[in-house]
Enzyme design. Sequence first.
Site, PDB file in Angstrom:
ATOM      1  N   ARG A 192       0.834  -1.212   0.000  1.00 29.95           N
ATOM      2  CA  ARG A 192       0.000   0.000   0.000  1.00 29.95           C
ATOM      3  C   ARG A 192       0.850   1.235   0.000  1.00 29.95           C
ATOM      4  O   ARG A 192       2.030   1.218   0.382  1.00 29.95           O
ATOM      5  CB  ARG A 192      -0.934   0.010   1.194  1.00 29.95           C
ATOM      6  CG  ARG A 192      -0.269   0.009   2.576  1.00 29.95           C
ATOM      7  CD  ARG A 192       0.105   1.369   3.087  1.00 29.95           C
ATOM      8  NE  ARG A 192       0.306   1.375   4.521  1.00 29.95           N
ATOM      9  CZ  ARG A 192       1.063   2.221   5.170  1.00 29.95           C
ATOM     10  NH1 ARG A 192       1.769   3.103   4.505  1.00 29.95           N
ATOM     11  NH2 ARG A 192       1.161   2.178   6.483  1.00 29.95           N
ATOM     12  N   GLU A 291      -6.839   7.239   7.605  1.00 29.36           N
ATOM     13  CA  GLU A 291      -5.713   7.978   8.186  1.00 29.36           C
ATOM     14  C   GLU A 291      -5.170   9.037   7.214  1.00 29.36           C
ATOM     15  O   GLU A 291      -4.848  10.153   7.607  1.00 29.36           O
ATOM     16  CB  GLU A 291      -4.613   6.989   8.590  1.00 29.36           C
ATOM     17  CG  GLU A 291      -3.441   7.665   9.245  1.00 29.36           C
ATOM     18  CD  GLU A 291      -2.429   6.665   9.802  1.00 29.36           C
ATOM     19  OE1 GLU A 291      -2.852   5.610  10.320  1.00 29.36           O
ATOM     20  OE2 GLU A 291      -1.227   6.949   9.727  1.00 29.36           O
ATOM     21  N   ARG A 295      -5.467   5.759   0.683  1.00 30.99           N
ATOM     22  CA  ARG A 295      -4.545   4.642   0.852  1.00 30.99           C
ATOM     23  C   ARG A 295      -4.786   3.729  -0.350  1.00 30.99           C
ATOM     24  O   ARG A 295      -5.912   3.222  -0.528  1.00 30.99           O
ATOM     25  CB  ARG A 295      -4.848   3.857   2.140  1.00 30.99           C
ATOM     26  CG  ARG A 295      -4.321   4.519   3.411  1.00 30.99           C
ATOM     27  CD  ARG A 295      -2.825   4.297   3.541  1.00 30.99           C
ATOM     28  NE  ARG A 295      -2.246   5.051   4.627  1.00 30.99           N
ATOM     29  CZ  ARG A 295      -2.032   4.578   5.850  1.00 30.99           C
ATOM     30  NH1 ARG A 295      -2.379   3.342   6.152  1.00 30.99           N
ATOM     31  NH2 ARG A 295      -1.461   5.325   6.759  1.00 30.99           N
ATOM     32  N   CYS A 337       0.846  10.616   9.394  1.00 28.88           N
ATOM     33  CA  CYS A 337       1.771  10.060  10.382  1.00 28.88           C
ATOM     34  C   CYS A 337       3.199  10.132   9.835  1.00 28.88           C
ATOM     35  O   CYS A 337       3.444   9.735   8.694  1.00 28.88           O
ATOM     36  CB  CYS A 337       1.399   8.605  10.669  1.00 28.88           C
ATOM     37  SG  CYS A 337       2.458   7.830  11.906  1.00 28.88           S
ATOM     38  N   THR A 339       5.618   8.301  10.253  1.00 31.31           N
ATOM     39  CA  THR A 339       6.205   6.993   9.920  1.00 31.31           C
ATOM     40  C   THR A 339       5.944   6.616   8.462  1.00 31.31           C
ATOM     41  O   THR A 339       6.541   5.685   7.942  1.00 31.31           O
ATOM     42  CB  THR A 339       5.637   5.870  10.813  1.00 31.31           C
ATOM     43  OG1 THR A 339       4.233   5.760  10.568  1.00 31.31           O
ATOM     44  CG2 THR A 339       5.890   6.130  12.273  1.00 31.31           C
ATOM     45  N   ARG A 346       4.214   0.534   2.231  1.00 36.28           N
ATOM     46  CA  ARG A 346       4.354  -0.582   3.175  1.00 36.28           C
ATOM     47  C   ARG A 346       4.002  -1.860   2.429  1.00 36.28           C
ATOM     48  O   ARG A 346       2.877  -2.044   1.973  1.00 36.28           O
ATOM     49  CB  ARG A 346       3.441  -0.411   4.392  1.00 36.28           C
ATOM     50  CG  ARG A 346       3.752  -1.417   5.510  1.00 36.28           C
ATOM     51  CD  ARG A 346       3.010  -1.104   6.782  1.00 36.28           C
ATOM     52  NE  ARG A 346       1.699  -1.703   6.830  1.00 36.28           N
ATOM     53  CZ  ARG A 346       1.434  -2.933   7.281  1.00 36.28           C
ATOM     54  NH1 ARG A 346       2.411  -3.704   7.730  1.00 36.28           N
ATOM     55  NH2 ARG A 346       0.194  -3.377   7.297  1.00 36.28           N
ATOM     56  N   ARG A 375       3.635  -6.825  12.833  1.00 33.92           N
ATOM     57  CA  ARG A 375       2.331  -6.406  13.377  1.00 33.92           C
ATOM     58  C   ARG A 375       1.481  -7.643  13.607  1.00 33.92           C
ATOM     59  O   ARG A 375       1.732  -8.684  13.008  1.00 33.92           O
ATOM     60  CB  ARG A 375       1.604  -5.468  12.399  1.00 33.92           C
ATOM     61  CG  ARG A 375       2.323  -4.169  12.152  1.00 33.92           C
ATOM     62  CD  ARG A 375       1.521  -3.226  11.256  1.00 33.92           C
ATOM     63  NE  ARG A 375       2.236  -1.971  11.062  1.00 33.92           N
ATOM     64  CZ  ARG A 375       1.750  -0.922  10.403  1.00 33.92           C
ATOM     65  NH1 ARG A 375       0.539  -0.965   9.881  1.00 33.92           N
ATOM     66  NH2 ARG A 375       2.451   0.177  10.267  1.00 33.92           N
ATOM     67  N   GLU A 380      -2.099  -3.001  12.744  1.00 37.27           N
ATOM     68  CA  GLU A 380      -1.222  -2.383  13.722  1.00 37.27           C
ATOM     69  C   GLU A 380      -1.856  -2.377  15.109  1.00 37.27           C
ATOM     70  O   GLU A 380      -3.064  -2.190  15.259  1.00 37.27           O
ATOM     71  CB  GLU A 380      -0.974  -0.939  13.285  1.00 37.27           C
ATOM     72  CG  GLU A 380       0.100  -0.286  14.096  1.00 37.27           C
ATOM     73  CD  GLU A 380       0.578   0.996  13.438  1.00 37.27           C
ATOM     74  OE1 GLU A 380      -0.156   1.587  12.652  1.00 37.27           O
ATOM     75  OE2 GLU A 380       1.716   1.381  13.743  1.00 37.27           O
TER      76      GLU A 380
END
Length: 425
Positions: A192, A291, A295, A337, A339, A346, A375, A380
């Site tokens: 993703r 988020e 995505r 985020c 990260t 990811r 994870r 997560e």
Amino acid sequence: MKNKIRRQSCSRKQRREQKVPLRDAEMGDRPQCPPVKTAQQPDPVCCSALAGQPACCVPIKEKRAAGPTPDADVLEKLRRGYERLQLSSSTSLLRKHLTRELFDRLKVKMTQHGSSLLDVVQSGFQHYDSNVGVYAPDADAYSVFSQLFDPIIAEYHGFGPTDVHPPLDWGNPGTLQDLDPENKYIRSTRVRCGRSIAGYPFNPMMTKELYKQMEKEASEVLSQLDGVHAGKYETLRGMNPRYQKQLINDHYLFKEGDRFLIAAKSCEHWPIGRGIFMNEDKTFLVWVGEEDHLRIISMQMGGHLGEVYKRMVDGVNKIGRKLSFVRHPRLGFLTFCPTNLGTTVRASVMIRLPIIGRDMAQLEALAERYNLQVRGSEGEHTASADGSYDISNKRRLGITEFQAVHEMYSGLREMIYLEELRSQL
Ligand code: ADP
Ligand code: CIR
């Protein structure tokens, strides 16, 4: 003698309702206050003294540099939150890097969208078990609060404050083989990336109207996708709850109620502006309004990383021809985020490693050696329900898209090799 006046921040609501976002920290688009004498108005009155006018200044004894500052309530929340975090046993990167001196320097700052330090740290202030603890409420936050973001980013991604993220490079997906050709370990593979659509702030600063507008813009583009990416957009508003639960259980749809995101004010106006696009085979999906604005996801059963990655790359390229994404000159693609900055990629496998994965702590230690992250099986901050883990690349910034995926590819190959070796002992 007349009191001197300084600018005071408008409330968050006032700021969000302004149609035109503030251009700079000097409040370029705000009413001029303290008022300037003109020929028409030789003795102008401060706006705070005008009935029915939203006050944007307040009398103080001494003149200070112009610029919005958080209101007293925000400052008090920051003070209390900081004291408590200091007393806690949190091991978050926020606690580690927000020193007293830095806190005092940053607590008075605000972004052009009106976000304060509180908007950045509220998730980590509420949840001491955060790994990181910070989010960027808008793109400008990465600059205004860079003294906090930079060391956190450096520790998470190994990307220093003067490093520059490389240009986009998807590489050649065809060079990535099936990680588990005998289907012994890997249940499924997923890649993703996140994208922020230009013109919209990040979640905490999104209004209902902006969510609706963003969903409309995104869903119209997604509905035009062709070939393997062609599919249908389904909004979360009014979605049958059983159907929604099934999609979550099948790992297609984002879960609801992530406490870290709720604390970050990322779930306001839910489910407005949230939804999912899926192709017919459910191998290409796009989450809208979770988020990040978008995505973009590719997934399928088995371990063929090359096929999965290629489908995502082609999908992102098609969408990118119709929508503009926010890209920072130093940090690459911007996400909510830190990260996820940079490539935002990811690549993960859902995998069972019965021997080396016997205990999570041991598996995590091994994964760290290859820059991988483990994870739980439901995403997560979840545990492993059935002995399988989600293992993915950890770094996303300072390396190219292809390097991020390749890091996962080679690390997973090593882990599977180790599992094989130990099973023969
Ligand atoms: P992300 O940050 O990548 O969106 P999350 O940890 O929030 O990931 O997980 C989102 C969903 O994707 C969860 O249901 C998770 O189990 C699922 N998922 C992640 N990797 C895989 C995979 N390789 N195969 C199947 N589902 C996966
Ligand atoms: C945290 O700080 O733990 C959450 N805000 C999530 C951070 C992003 N994910 C991660 O480090 N794995």
